[in-house]
Design a protein around this motif. Structure first.
Motif, mmCIF file in Angstrom:
data_model
loop_
_atom_site.group_PDB
_atom_site.id
_atom_site.type_symbol
_atom_site.label_atom_id
_atom_site.label_comp_id
_atom_site.label_asym_id
_atom_site.label_seq_id
_atom_site.Cartn_x
_atom_site.Cartn_y
_atom_site.Cartn_z
ATOM 1 N N UNK A 1 -0.176 42.762 19.626
ATOM 2 C CA UNK A 1 -0.942 41.651 20.163
ATOM 3 C C UNK A 1 -2.392 41.695 19.727
ATOM 4 N N UNK A 2 -3.094 40.575 19.917
ATOM 5 C CA UNK A 2 -4.506 40.506 19.578
ATOM 6 C C UNK A 2 -5.298 41.517 20.409
ATOM 7 N N UNK A 3 -6.255 42.155 19.777
ATOM 8 C CA UNK A 3 -7.036 43.191 20.446
ATOM 9 C C UNK A 3 -7.736 42.659 21.695
ATOM 10 N N UNK A 4 -8.358 41.478 21.589
ATOM 11 C CA UNK A 4 -9.082 40.920 22.738
ATOM 12 C C UNK A 4 -8.136 40.584 23.881
ATOM 13 N N UNK A 5 -6.936 40.123 23.538
ATOM 14 C CA UNK A 5 -5.954 39.773 24.563
ATOM 15 C C UNK A 5 -5.439 41.023 25.272
ATOM 16 N N UNK A 6 -5.188 42.078 24.519
ATOM 17 C CA UNK A 6 -4.732 43.334 25.115
ATOM 18 C C UNK A 6 -5.809 43.918 26.028
ATOM 19 N N UNK A 7 -7.051 43.833 25.595
ATOM 20 C CA UNK A 7 -8.159 44.318 26.428
ATOM 21 C C UNK A 7 -8.271 43.520 27.716
ATOM 22 N N UNK A 8 -8.018 42.200 27.624
ATOM 23 C CA UNK A 8 -8.100 41.349 28.816
ATOM 24 C C UNK A 8 -7.016 41.710 29.823
ATOM 25 N N UNK A 9 -5.784 41.969 29.333
ATOM 26 C CA UNK A 9 -4.701 42.381 30.229
ATOM 27 C C UNK A 9 -5.049 43.715 30.880
ATOM 28 N N UNK A 10 -5.569 44.635 30.090
ATOM 29 C CA UNK A 10 -5.941 45.950 30.626
ATOM 30 C C UNK A 10 -7.017 45.812 31.703
ATOM 31 N N UNK A 11 -8.017 44.985 31.454
ATOM 32 C CA UNK A 11 -9.088 44.791 32.436
ATOM 33 C C UNK A 11 -8.564 44.105 33.692
ATOM 34 N N UNK A 12 -7.718 43.109 33.504
ATOM 35 C CA UNK A 12 -7.156 42.365 34.642
ATOM 36 C C UNK A 12 -6.334 43.282 35.552
ATOM 37 N N UNK A 13 -5.458 44.086 34.969
ATOM 38 C CA UNK A 13 -4.599 44.961 35.767
ATOM 39 C C UNK A 13 -5.375 46.134 36.368
ATOM 40 N N UNK A 14 -6.402 46.591 35.675
ATOM 41 C CA UNK A 14 -7.177 47.747 36.151
ATOM 42 C C UNK A 14 -7.934 47.456 37.438
ATOM 43 N N UNK A 15 -8.167 46.181 37.740
ATOM 44 C CA UNK A 15 -8.892 45.828 38.953
ATOM 45 C C UNK A 15 -8.185 46.323 40.214
ATOM 46 N N UNK A 16 -6.862 46.483 40.137
ATOM 47 C CA UNK A 16 -6.080 46.899 41.305
ATOM 48 C C UNK A 16 -5.687 48.372 41.261
ATOM 49 N N UNK A 17 -6.252 49.131 40.313
ATOM 50 C CA UNK A 17 -5.845 50.521 40.117
ATOM 51 C C UNK A 17 -7.022 51.471 40.315
ATOM 52 N N UNK A 18 -6.740 52.731 40.627
ATOM 53 C CA UNK A 18 -7.815 53.724 40.778
ATOM 54 C C UNK A 18 -8.271 54.304 39.448
ATOM 55 N N UNK A 19 -7.845 53.738 38.333
ATOM 56 C CA UNK A 19 -8.214 54.192 36.993
ATOM 57 C C UNK A 19 -8.203 52.970 36.078
#
Length: 385
Positions: free
Chosen positions: A82-100
């Motif tokens: 996938x596109x780098x920016x899109x993968x980073x966005x998914x990672x940032x979005x999901x990380x909001x609910x995680x302790x890491x």
């Protein structure tokens, strides 16, 4: 002319697996519909509310896709993951609910959650391996496992305990060939939302059994009751987690076919055991999601106004309340447990009060023929067909 002896033929394995899917079963029900019924068909068998006018994605979301398309910068192939920016966005979005924080390299973009499901099961399908699936559950897991050659074992969700996992029974099913357990939260089709404490026990039991957790969170945050959504990735320090998700449900765009598979590993277990390399290999031989939809992901995931989410959840909550009440007002039909999340509710039939009805499949077929209302037979969701 001598007749040729053709050497090809259809793959019966594909036909059998296709018949197990939700589409496969519903194709049979749809054929029963009366073509001369002018009332139109009411589709209540699929998690696609778009056919109902009150459900539509935000104009902001549509504009993000339109802008990505019209700029003409995203008409090419994307990278395999996938596109780098899109993968980073998914990672940032999901990380909001995680302790890491999730690393962007741990995100793989997919053609909807269906391809994420396919990838997760395919990479685990070593000879002799088996997998645990929930009952009731989303039937496409069984279909894909059958096609991949994974043996399926079912653990029960207990309705009297808010559809929680029977952990003792789950553990009793394990052996040296078991590789993973699938957890769907919020629950499709039960409409349940697992509590934090119960998810932690699932992770602990998985660690004890030596298996990873495939967390289907396609309905993440679509919660209607008192139980908040807890992502399974919170417990990645206990057991390795593969999280599956997509844009389709929360943003009401299932036809856009954009999802993700995310690795939640804090100690390198998935890498050490070859899962990461196998996932990369899978995506090297499969197709990528649409590039301009990927390009819109940073805007959609990180900047959609919260008012949109609130509106959608409130609509689902009102619909669930009404369905729950009206269902329980019908003699012979009941909904024992009010939905807490997802887009579905489970209905119980009292066959003693339903004249001429043999079972739930018979009920759904006759309802489709007589009233043009399409439901899913519960027997199918319990993996008995």
């Amino acid at each position: 002319m001598v007749e040729s002896q053709w050497r090809f033929g259809g793959n019966s394995k594909v036909i059998r697996a296709g018949a197990m899917t939700l589409r496969g079963v519903m194709d049979g029900v749809m054929k029963i519909l009366d073509e001369n019924d002018g009332r139109g068909v009411i589709h209540l068998s699929q998690g696609d509310p778009f056919s109902f006018p009150c459900y539509r994605t935000a104009a902001f979301v549509e504009n993000a896709v339109s802008n990505a398309l019209r700029c003409a910068n995203f008409n090419s192939y994307s990278s395999t993951a996938g596109l780098s920016a899109a993968r980073s966005a998914v990672a940032e979005y999901l990380s909001k609910d995680l302790p890491y924080n999730i690393a962007s390299d741990d995100v793989f973009l997919t053609n909807g959650c269906t391809q994420a499901l396919e990838a997760a099961l395919t990479v685990l399908a070593c000879p002799g391996a088996n997998i645990l699936l929930p009952r009731p559950g989303y039937p496409d897991y069984k279909a894909r496992a059958a096609f991949a050659g994974l043996e399926v074992r079912h653990f029960d969700l207990v309705p009297e305990n808010d559809w929680e996992v029977d952990l003792a029974a789950m553990e009793a099913l394990g052996d040296e060939n078991m590789v993973a357990i699938v957890i769907i939260n919020p629950g499709n089709p039960c409409g349940n939302v697992f509590k934090y404490e119960h998810l932690k026990k699932i992770a602990e039991t998985s660690r004890k059994m030596g298996i990873l957790v495939i967390a289907d969170e396609v309905y993440g945050h679509l919660t209607l009751g008192s139980n908040p959504f807890t992502p399974m990735g919170v417990f990645a320090s206990i057991a390795p987690i593969i999280t599956l998700g997509s844009l389709s449900k929360k943003w009401i765009v299932p036809g856009w076919r954009i999802g993700w598979l995310v690795l939640n590993e804090l100690d390198g277990i998935l890498t050490k055991h070859g899962i990461v390399d196998t996932i990369k290999g899978f995506f090297n031989i499969s197709s990528d999601p649409v590039t301009f939809i990927q390009a819109a992901l940073p805007e959609i995931l990180l900047k959609t106004p919260t008012e949109f989410y609130d509106k959608i959840v409130n609509l689902f909550r009102k619909s669930a309340d009404k369905c729950y009440k009206l269902t329980n007002d019908i003699p012979g039909i009941s909904c024992p447990i009010k939905p807490q999340g997802c887009m579905f509710l489970m209905i119980k039939l009292d066959l003693s009060k339903l004249e001429g009805i043999k079972d739930d499949l018979d009920f759904c077929c006759k309802l489709a023929k007589e009233e043009s209302v399409v439901l899913v037979p519960g027997e199918f969701l319990c993996q008995n067909l």
